[in-house]
Enzyme design. Sequence first.
Site, mmCIF file in Angstrom:
data_model
loop_
_atom_site.group_PDB
_atom_site.id
_atom_site.type_symbol
_atom_site.label_atom_id
_atom_site.label_comp_id
_atom_site.label_asym_id
_atom_site.label_seq_id
_atom_site.Cartn_x
_atom_site.Cartn_y
_atom_site.Cartn_z
ATOM 1 N N GLY A 14 -100.744 -50.086 -3.788
ATOM 2 C CA GLY A 14 -100.025 -49.385 -2.723
ATOM 3 C C GLY A 14 -100.823 -49.352 -1.436
ATOM 4 N N ARG A 17 -99.340 -49.460 3.364
ATOM 5 C CA ARG A 17 -99.005 -48.445 4.383
ATOM 6 C C ARG A 17 -99.479 -47.072 3.906
ATOM 7 N NH1 ARG A 17 -93.846 -46.299 2.509
ATOM 8 N NH2 ARG A 17 -92.923 -47.798 1.076
ATOM 9 N N SER A 144 -102.033 -35.249 -6.728
ATOM 10 C CA SER A 144 -101.464 -34.484 -5.610
ATOM 11 C C SER A 144 -101.783 -33.016 -5.860
ATOM 12 C CB SER A 144 -99.950 -34.681 -5.572
ATOM 13 O OG SER A 144 -99.351 -33.672 -4.764
ATOM 14 N N TYR A 157 -92.195 -35.702 -10.303
ATOM 15 C CA TYR A 157 -93.384 -36.055 -9.513
ATOM 16 C C TYR A 157 -94.588 -35.220 -9.969
ATOM 17 C CZ TYR A 157 -96.194 -36.985 -5.273
ATOM 18 O OH TYR A 157 -97.185 -37.345 -4.383
ATOM 19 N N LYS A 161 -98.139 -36.464 -11.592
ATOM 20 C CA LYS A 161 -99.419 -36.219 -10.916
ATOM 21 C C LYS A 161 -100.355 -35.368 -11.770
ATOM 22 C CE LYS A 161 -98.881 -38.632 -7.200
ATOM 23 N NZ LYS A 161 -99.530 -39.958 -7.160
HETATM 24 P P1 NAP Z 1 -96.279 -44.318 1.290
HETATM 25 O O1 NAP Z 1 -96.690 -44.174 2.697
HETATM 26 O O2 NAP Z 1 -94.837 -44.171 0.941
HETATM 27 O O3 NAP Z 1 -96.820 -45.753 0.776
HETATM 28 C C1 NAP Z 1 -96.558 -46.117 -0.550
HETATM 29 C C2 NAP Z 1 -97.293 -47.388 -0.864
HETATM 30 O O4 NAP Z 1 -97.128 -47.656 -2.266
HETATM 31 C C3 NAP Z 1 -96.757 -48.600 -0.127
HETATM 32 O O5 NAP Z 1 -97.815 -49.512 0.068
HETATM 33 C C4 NAP Z 1 -95.732 -49.172 -1.106
HETATM 34 O O6 NAP Z 1 -95.484 -50.571 -0.930
HETATM 35 C C5 NAP Z 1 -96.482 -48.922 -2.406
HETATM 36 N N1 NAP Z 1 -95.644 -48.854 -3.592
HETATM 37 C C6 NAP Z 1 -94.545 -48.090 -3.805
HETATM 38 N N2 NAP Z 1 -94.051 -48.313 -5.034
HETATM 39 C C7 NAP Z 1 -94.847 -49.253 -5.596
HETATM 40 C C8 NAP Z 1 -94.836 -49.934 -6.829
HETATM 41 N N3 NAP Z 1 -93.908 -49.690 -7.769
HETATM 42 N N4 NAP Z 1 -95.799 -50.861 -7.071
HETATM 43 C C9 NAP Z 1 -96.737 -51.131 -6.140
HETATM 44 N N5 NAP Z 1 -96.803 -50.533 -4.948
HETATM 45 C C10 NAP Z 1 -95.860 -49.604 -4.673
HETATM 46 O O7 NAP Z 1 -97.052 -43.274 0.342
HETATM 47 P P2 NAP Z 1 -98.296 -42.313 0.669
HETATM 48 O O8 NAP Z 1 -97.766 -41.046 1.182
HETATM 49 O O9 NAP Z 1 -99.329 -43.032 1.403
HETATM 50 O O10 NAP Z 1 -98.813 -42.007 -0.820
HETATM 51 C C11 NAP Z 1 -99.927 -42.676 -1.407
HETATM 52 C C12 NAP Z 1 -100.315 -41.935 -2.666
HETATM 53 O O11 NAP Z 1 -100.702 -40.597 -2.336
HETATM 54 C C13 NAP Z 1 -99.171 -41.805 -3.679
HETATM 55 O O12 NAP Z 1 -99.670 -41.915 -4.982
HETATM 56 C C14 NAP Z 1 -98.650 -40.406 -3.420
HETATM 57 O O13 NAP Z 1 -97.989 -39.890 -4.540
HETATM 58 C C15 NAP Z 1 -99.945 -39.688 -3.122
HETATM 59 N N6 NAP Z 1 -99.772 -38.460 -2.340
HETATM 60 C C16 NAP Z 1 -99.128 -38.495 -1.138
HETATM 61 C C17 NAP Z 1 -98.971 -37.310 -0.440
HETATM 62 C C18 NAP Z 1 -98.250 -37.255 0.883
HETATM 63 O O14 NAP Z 1 -97.915 -36.148 1.336
HETATM 64 N N7 NAP Z 1 -98.008 -38.372 1.553
HETATM 65 C C19 NAP Z 1 -99.486 -36.091 -0.967
HETATM 66 C C20 NAP Z 1 -100.137 -36.136 -2.177
HETATM 67 C C21 NAP Z 1 -100.283 -37.305 -2.868
HETATM 68 P P3 NAP Z 1 -94.287 -51.103 0.073
HETATM 69 O O15 NAP Z 1 -94.762 -50.831 1.490
HETATM 70 O O16 NAP Z 1 -94.170 -52.562 -0.215
HETATM 71 O O17 NAP Z 1 -93.067 -50.325 -0.277
#
Ligand code: NAP
Length: 250
Positions: A14, A17, A144, A157, A161
Amino acid sequence: MSFDLTGKVAVVTGGSRGIGRSVVETFIRQGAAVRYCHAGDAARAADLDGAMSEVGGDCRGRECDVSDETAVQAFFDAVRDEFPFVDILVNCAGIGGDQPFGTITVADWDRMIGVHLRGTFLATRQVFDGMVARGYGRIINFSSQLAYKGGPHLAHYCAAKAGIVGFTRALSYEGAPHGVLVNAIAPGPVETELLMALSDGWRSMKKAQLPIGRFGQPGEIAPAVLLLASEAGSYFVGQTLSPNGGDVML
Ligand code: NAP
């Protein structure tokens, strides 16, 4: 103690982005070679690869659904074709989406658990034995703060997590005696597309709970990942670090 990653090979799931991209950029700045996967947004990956190449970085992305065993095998086979070993794995791929419990179908549940928990397992098993045999490795899994706190309309979710915290702790017992340190990051709400896909009501409710009064930025999470990935983090084992704006205080 050094945060330098020169000579290290890192894989980030992932990475195209959001937080994953910030981790990729940070690792490249610290001198690592980085291979990352994404879910299919090839344009975004090409943009990142180009930007990293402009600063002299060795960075390439590839499509791979982390919940698909065959795809994960192919992704890591391609990494192994280029590098004899992987030093650092960051399991960051994730999906979001708030749904009242009654609307969560079995398919929704399987997808959420599949991407987060099964995906973390599938990627980790590609590198763990090799790291143990070599006596060195760093694995950083994305949980998370919702793993601790829960949150309305996110039962699937939060379950995924919380599972990642347990997975991290359990695996750290098997890795640490061999120099393989397994840890996790539990961010608070960070301004990415994943957060923006949640409903306006959910985000307002969450912002009101934060002592810091604002959402985080991806660049405020990546330093904690770098700490765990580098020599500076050499005494962290089975921990879950919480850059979370004070949402949960452990
Ligand atoms: P994001 O901006 O939506 O980016 C998601 C990334 O994961 C993208 O690169 C996407 O690829 C990739 N992805 C999605 N589904 C996938 C799959 N099945 N196989 C491989 N790659 C996949 O997410 P983010 O907010 O940065 O989150 C990153 C991590 O932090 C996640 O595990 C999320 O649960 C965790 N997190 C996020 C937050 C928050 O508030 N943002 C808080 C706590 C934890 P594409 O671009 O090709 O779709």
